[in-house]
Design a protein around this motif. Structure first.
Motif, PDB file in Angstrom:
ATOM      1  N   ILE A 140      44.516  40.492  33.839  1.00  0.00           N
ATOM      2  CA  ILE A 140      43.853  40.259  35.121  1.00  0.00           C
ATOM      3  C   ILE A 140      43.295  38.842  35.175  1.00  0.00           C
ATOM      4  N   GLU A 141      42.730  38.414  34.046  1.00  0.00           N
ATOM      5  CA  GLU A 141      42.195  37.052  33.999  1.00  0.00           C
ATOM      6  C   GLU A 141      43.275  36.018  34.277  1.00  0.00           C
ATOM      7  N   GLN A 142      44.454  36.245  33.675  1.00  0.00           N
ATOM      8  CA  GLN A 142      45.574  35.330  33.915  1.00  0.00           C
ATOM      9  C   GLN A 142      45.914  35.285  35.397  1.00  0.00           C
ATOM     10  N   MET A 143      45.927  36.491  36.023  1.00  0.00           N
ATOM     11  CA  MET A 143      46.312  36.552  37.437  1.00  0.00           C
ATOM     12  C   MET A 143      45.302  35.858  38.322  1.00  0.00           C
ATOM     13  N   GLN A 144      44.050  35.832  37.846  1.00  0.00           N
ATOM     14  CA  GLN A 144      43.015  35.206  38.665  1.00  0.00           C
ATOM     15  C   GLN A 144      43.195  33.702  38.794  1.00  0.00           C
ATOM     16  N   ALA A 145      44.098  33.152  38.004  1.00  0.00           N
ATOM     17  CA  ALA A 145      44.386  31.725  38.109  1.00  0.00           C
ATOM     18  C   ALA A 145      45.138  31.422  39.405  1.00  0.00           C
ATOM     19  N   ASP A 159      45.840  31.088  43.221  1.00  0.00           N
ATOM     20  CA  ASP A 159      44.981  30.855  44.390  1.00  0.00           C
ATOM     21  C   ASP A 159      45.328  31.854  45.495  1.00  0.00           C
ATOM     22  N   THR A 160      44.391  32.763  45.818  1.00  0.00           N
ATOM     23  CA  THR A 160      44.650  33.783  46.846  1.00  0.00           C
ATOM     24  C   THR A 160      43.756  33.580  48.066  1.00  0.00           C
ATOM     25  N   SER A 161      43.102  32.416  48.134  1.00  0.00           N
ATOM     26  CA  SER A 161      42.107  32.205  49.190  1.00  0.00           C
ATOM     27  C   SER A 161      42.706  32.312  50.598  1.00  0.00           C
TER      28      SER A 161
END
Lengths: 479, 95
Positions: free
Chosen positions: B38-43, B45-47
């Motif tokens: 999950i941490e990796q995926m948080q990299a 940008d989904t803004s």
């Protein structure tokens, strides 16, 4: 120290749909155990919930009635906990994006108006019922209620006394029945209240630690439970203690609240969007359609009664307690518009009293609004006295003369004597027959006057207008 | 975010899953692996992406409010361990 009580309410209103929120099983009350619990309600493997159109429509109706925002999309979530009357191990509810967001309700307490803000109202399913009577040391589970649609209506902590909380709960109770989304039957659990209560030193902003009181099934218990709980918290704080956040149950027999479960061991519900249900989309057209279905709301009617008919705020509130009473009043006053106050008094007095006594709903009142108006017209034009009107009303209630007031008045000979000449003639006779009282009155004994009035009324068999008798008698005695 | 064995035990208890000391240590390693994913995926940008509440981009269909189910409690209760007077019997529960 001066303390301020802070109250927020959560109300579960059972929506009056025919079928359940996610299944086609019946919601009728009082069926034999488990005969209305289908495969979806008892969570057989492989079943899927399908949302009930009418449940959503009722939620929209409520949202529009309180001036709230209708969310679209709106999302269903799983609230996870284990209890035998919850077959899936989760309740389908809403967490983020409830159908109804915001809105407010006006209440009247001691002639002051106040606005109570709503946080939200969301759709969810009810759980089943656990019966703890002895089944050889076991509990019995009835899942008929499982899956019944509920609207949970959450208020902001805007109430400052138990009286305000009760006024708010009553206003909400009136509203949900008025717009036809809930039958409001508190004995059958169709309208259940939980109260969040905390106290804080008057003048401070920060909210105190709150306790939640569960399942208050009458307005009286709601008030008593809040009063007890506030006293309990104040006593603890004044003794230098602190409040533990917990859920408490109100015991009506002992008039006290006691710990049900504390928040330390509280459930962590692990809400997440239910993958079995897609987001709910509510179109503008749908909202407009529901808006068109809304009746004139109680507050609007109340204000109209005050403005158009000159009724007091109290009278207007009583007459708008239910839509049925308001309709009855309106149909009566329609035929006697100059006498709104007289209509109001009779409906709140004689009619309501009789309905209560015989436990009849106003929709089944034996005296119709038109018949009542015909009777009241005879009071206002002086044909009969208020006292004999009660006798006529009683006869109408029994259905005599087909409930026709005029026919009953004639049949019973209740017509008032209002002809001055006739009354004067009778008074002359009475005065001639009672010279002693006349002399007494003239020598200053006021009491003798009442005795003479009594004699005249007796002579007319009570059919004279007492005010008229008083006036004429006074004139005669002055001569 | 780092998980502890206590977190694992708490979640297991909430889910009513009985796990041994040994299993909770194993579970901790596996769950921590998921968290690092999950941490990796948080990299990413989904803004500029609107959050979805469902994996499928569809809307909920609604059912007409009609009763279509009939009473099948005898059939349903034929697999229940214990029933009486139409009720399912369970070990006594009182809070």
């Amino acid at each position: 120290m001066q303390w301020e009580i802070v109250i927020g309410l959560e109300v579960h209103a059972q929506l009056s749909t025919r079928s359940k929120i996610f299944s086609g099983a019946s919601t009728a009350y009082g069926a034999q155990p488990n005969t209305q619990a289908c495969g979806i309600d008892i969570a057989l493997p492989g079943v899927l919930p399908v949302l009930n159109y009418s449940a959503v429509e009722r939620a929209i109706k409520f949202g529009l009635a309180v001036g709230a925002t209708i969310n679209s999309p709106s999302v269903f979530a799983r609230k996870n906990y284990f209890y035998p009357d919850l077959p899936k191990g989760y309740q389908i509810s809403q967490f983020e994006l409830p159908v109804v967001q915001g809105g407010s309700i006006r209440i009247q307490v001691e002639n002051a108006e106040k606005t109570i803000r709503l946080t939200r109202a969301h759709l969810e399913e009810d759980a089943g019922k656990s019966l703890h009577e002895d089944f050889h040391g076991m509990s019995g589970i009835d899942l008929n209620r499982a899956g019944t649609p509920l609207l949970e209506i959450v208020s902001e902590p805007d109430m400052r006394s138990s009286a305000e909380a009760a006024a708010y709960a009553k206003a909400l109770h009136t509203l949900v029945r008025w717009i036809g989304i809930c039958d409001g039957n508190m004995q059958e659990g169709s309208f259940r209240c939980d109260a969040n209560v905390s106290v804080r030193p008057r003048g401070t902003e920060k909210l105190g630690t709150r306790c939640e009181i569960k399942n208050l099934n009458s307005f009286r218990f709601l008030e008593k439970a809040i009063d007890f709980e506030a006293r309990r918290q104040i006593e603890i704080l004044e003794d230098g203690g602190s409040i533990r956040q917990e859920t408490r149950l109100y015991d009506a027999n002992r008039d006290e609240t006691r710990t049900m479960r504390s928040k330390e061991e509280a459930h962590d519900y692990r809400y997440f969007p239910d993958p079995d249900l897609l987001p709910l989309s509510i179109s503008k057209e749908w909202i407009e359609q529901v808006k068109a279905m809304l009746p004139e709301l109680p507050e609007a009617r109340r204000n109209r009664y005050i403005e158009d008919f000159g009724l007091s705020s109290y009278d207007a509130s009583v007459l708008t307690a239910t839509r049925e009473i308001a309709d009855y009043f309106e149909n009566t006053v329609k035929q006697l518009s100059a006498q709104a106050k007289l209509c109001a008094n009779w409906i709140m007095g004689e009619v309501s009293g009789r309905l209560n006594k015989e436990n009849i709903e106003i929709t089944h009142c034996p005296v119709s609004p038109a018949q009542l108006a015909a009777l009241l017209a005879r009071i206002s034009d002086g044909t009969i006295s208020g006292k004999s009107a009660k006798d006529v009303f009683d006869s109408m209630w029994q259905g005599e003369q087909g409930g026709d007031a005029d026919a009953i008045i004639t049949a019973k000979g209740l017509k008032q004597i209002s002809d001055d000449n006739e009354i004067e003639k009778l008074i002359d006779e009475v005065l001639a027959a009672h010279p002693q009282q006349v002399a007494d009155y003239r020598s200053g004994k006021e009491k003798a006057f009442n005795s003479l009035v009594g004699q005249v009324m007796k002579a007319t068999k009570g059919k004279a207008n007492p005010a008229q008798v008083n006036t004429i008698l006074k004139q005669k005695l002055l001569k | 975010m780092t998980l502890s064995v206590d977190d694992v035990k708490r979640v297991a208890n909430l889910a009513r899953i009985e796990i041994s000391e040994e299993e909770s240590k194993q579970m901790l390693i596996q769950l921590s692996g998921i968290f690092s994913l999950i941490e990796q995926m948080q990299a990413v940008d989904t803004s500029h992406i609107e959050p979805m509440s469902h994996a499928q981009d569809m809307i909920q269909r609604l059912r007409e409010d009609v009763v279509i189910e009939s009473d099948q409690h005898v059939l349903f209760q034929s697999i229940a361990p214990q029933v009486e007077a139409g009720l399912y019997l369970v070990p006594k529960v009182i809070e």
